[in-house]
Design an enzyme around this catalytic site. Structure first.
Site, PDB file in Angstrom:
ATOM      1  N   ARG A  35      -4.326  -8.120   2.848  1.00  0.00           N
ATOM      2  CA  ARG A  35      -4.362  -7.622   1.460  1.00  0.00           C
ATOM      3  C   ARG A  35      -3.197  -8.177   0.649  1.00  0.00           C
ATOM      4  O   ARG A  35      -3.292  -8.312  -0.577  1.00  0.00           O
ATOM      5  CB  ARG A  35      -4.357  -6.082   1.457  1.00  0.00           C
ATOM      6  CG  ARG A  35      -4.633  -5.462   0.073  1.00  0.00           C
ATOM      7  CD  ARG A  35      -4.839  -3.962   0.185  1.00  0.00           C
ATOM      8  NE  ARG A  35      -5.254  -3.321  -1.065  1.00  0.00           N
ATOM      9  CZ  ARG A  35      -4.476  -2.541  -1.806  1.00  0.00           C
ATOM     10  NH1 ARG A  35      -3.236  -2.291  -1.425  1.00  0.00           N
ATOM     11  NH2 ARG A  35      -4.922  -1.992  -2.919  1.00  0.00           N
ATOM     12  N   ILE A  61      -6.899  -3.856  -8.203  1.00  0.00           N
ATOM     13  CA  ILE A  61      -7.443  -4.020  -6.846  1.00  0.00           C
ATOM     14  C   ILE A  61      -7.612  -2.594  -6.329  1.00  0.00           C
ATOM     15  O   ILE A  61      -6.715  -1.759  -6.469  1.00  0.00           O
ATOM     16  CB  ILE A  61      -6.523  -4.880  -5.944  1.00  0.00           C
ATOM     17  CG1 ILE A  61      -7.008  -4.903  -4.491  1.00  0.00           C
ATOM     18  CG2 ILE A  61      -5.072  -4.462  -5.999  1.00  0.00           C
ATOM     19  CD1 ILE A  61      -6.246  -5.912  -3.593  1.00  0.00           C
ATOM     20  N   SER A  62      -8.786  -2.296  -5.762  1.00  0.00           N
ATOM     21  CA  SER A  62      -9.100  -0.912  -5.410  1.00  0.00           C
ATOM     22  C   SER A  62      -8.214  -0.405  -4.273  1.00  0.00           C
ATOM     23  O   SER A  62      -7.661  -1.174  -3.493  1.00  0.00           O
ATOM     24  CB  SER A  62     -10.572  -0.797  -5.001  1.00  0.00           C
ATOM     25  OG  SER A  62     -11.393  -1.356  -5.983  1.00  0.00           O
ATOM     26  N   GLN A  63      -8.182   0.933  -4.177  1.00  0.00           N
ATOM     27  CA  GLN A  63      -7.447   1.609  -3.108  1.00  0.00           C
ATOM     28  C   GLN A  63      -8.099   1.242  -1.758  1.00  0.00           C
ATOM     29  O   GLN A  63      -9.334   1.265  -1.644  1.00  0.00           O
ATOM     30  CB  GLN A  63      -7.626   3.089  -3.379  1.00  0.00           C
ATOM     31  CG  GLN A  63      -6.775   4.010  -2.636  1.00  0.00           C
ATOM     32  CD  GLN A  63      -7.298   5.441  -2.787  1.00  0.00           C
ATOM     33  OE1 GLN A  63      -8.498   5.670  -2.895  1.00  0.00           O
ATOM     34  NE2 GLN A  63      -6.387   6.368  -2.791  1.00  0.00           N
ATOM     35  N   PRO A  64      -7.308   0.924  -0.737  1.00  0.00           N
ATOM     36  CA  PRO A  64      -7.896   0.537   0.553  1.00  0.00           C
ATOM     37  C   PRO A  64      -8.878   1.568   1.119  1.00  0.00           C
ATOM     38  O   PRO A  64      -9.917   1.190   1.667  1.00  0.00           O
ATOM     39  CB  PRO A  64      -6.677   0.375   1.467  1.00  0.00           C
ATOM     40  CG  PRO A  64      -5.563   0.037   0.537  1.00  0.00           C
ATOM     41  CD  PRO A  64      -5.845   0.754  -0.745  1.00  0.00           C
TER      42      PRO A  64
END
Ligand code: SAM
Length: 215
Positions: A35, A61-64
């Site tokens: 990431r 960028i989205s939350q994992p």
């Protein structure tokens, strides 16, 4: 060259396992894909915290955990062709690329798409096709898709995209208000033409899906 983040990546994957990502293939993909390659330099220290992080042009960028939950909800077996709407950094597409045959990803901002293409080249990921445009229209030249993932918030279930699913295909999409949505699974039924079954997976928060069949 980024520092070695493998220990942080491993810790993040353990966190995801504790908080609801149970699919081993999804966890393995998240352990493999760095990431840190997909975040802006200023946010490198936070690459493996469970946070959405800013990208250029006001995007994120989205939350994992959300990436893990959405990917798991697609029930990928490896042979699928998957459409993503909202390439952003390219991280979600890179995770999908490990779990299906071919990813098609659409982004409305060219600079984000170009940056994602550079990242895929560096990581030697070759099964992602990128397109710049309004993803709410889908990608008719490559339809139908086995799965569709929308990584921006739609005001309603995007039926135009659903019509590009194979019968029995699945779409995961945040649906709701601009500031709060429900993560929604849409299944195109096999028997009734264009019949859609809709199921909710819980609350989420995404940037808006801007376009003809969006906001
Ligand atoms: N999947 C991305 C990642 O892994 O970094 C995160 C996506 S970000 C939360 C949402 C993205 O959707 C933004 O990059 C935004 O520009 C894009 N977007 C919004 N509306 C769109 C549309 N109609 N077509 C394509 N992309 C769109």
């Amino acid at each position: 060259m980024n520092p070695d983040f493998s220990e942080q990546r491993h810790q993040l994957v353990s966190f995801l396992r504790r908080y609801g990502v149970y699919n081993d293939a999804v966890l393995a993909a998240m352990e493999r894909v760095p990431r840190d390659f997909f975040v802006e330099d200023a946010f490198l220290p936070y690459a493996y915290s469970n946070q959405a992080l800013p990208l250029q042009l006001g995007q994120t960028i989205s939350q994992p955990l959300m990436v893990g939950v959405m990917t798991q909800a697609l029930y990928l077996e490896g042979h699928e062709r998957v459409l993503e709407v909202g390439t952003g950094s390219g991280y979600q597409a890179a995770i999908l690329s490990q779990l299906c045959a071919q990813v098609y990803s659409i982004e409305r901002y060219a600079p984000l798409s170009e940056e994602a293409a550079r990242r895929f080249k560096t990581l030697r990921i070759q099964n992602i096709a990128l397109h710049v445009g309004d993803g709410t229209l889908g990608w008719p030249e490559h339809a139908p898709f086995d799965r569709i993932i929308v990584t921006a918030a739609a005001p309603h279930v995007p039926t135009r995209l659903a019509s590009q699913l194979v019968p029995g295909g699945l779409m995961v999409v945040p649906v709701g208000e601009q500031l709060k949505q429900t993560l929604t699974i849409v299944k195109r039924t096999k028997d009734v033409e264009d019949g859609l079954q809709v199921q909710s997976l819980g609350d989420c928060i995404f940037v808006p899906l801007i376009g003809d069949d969006g906001w």
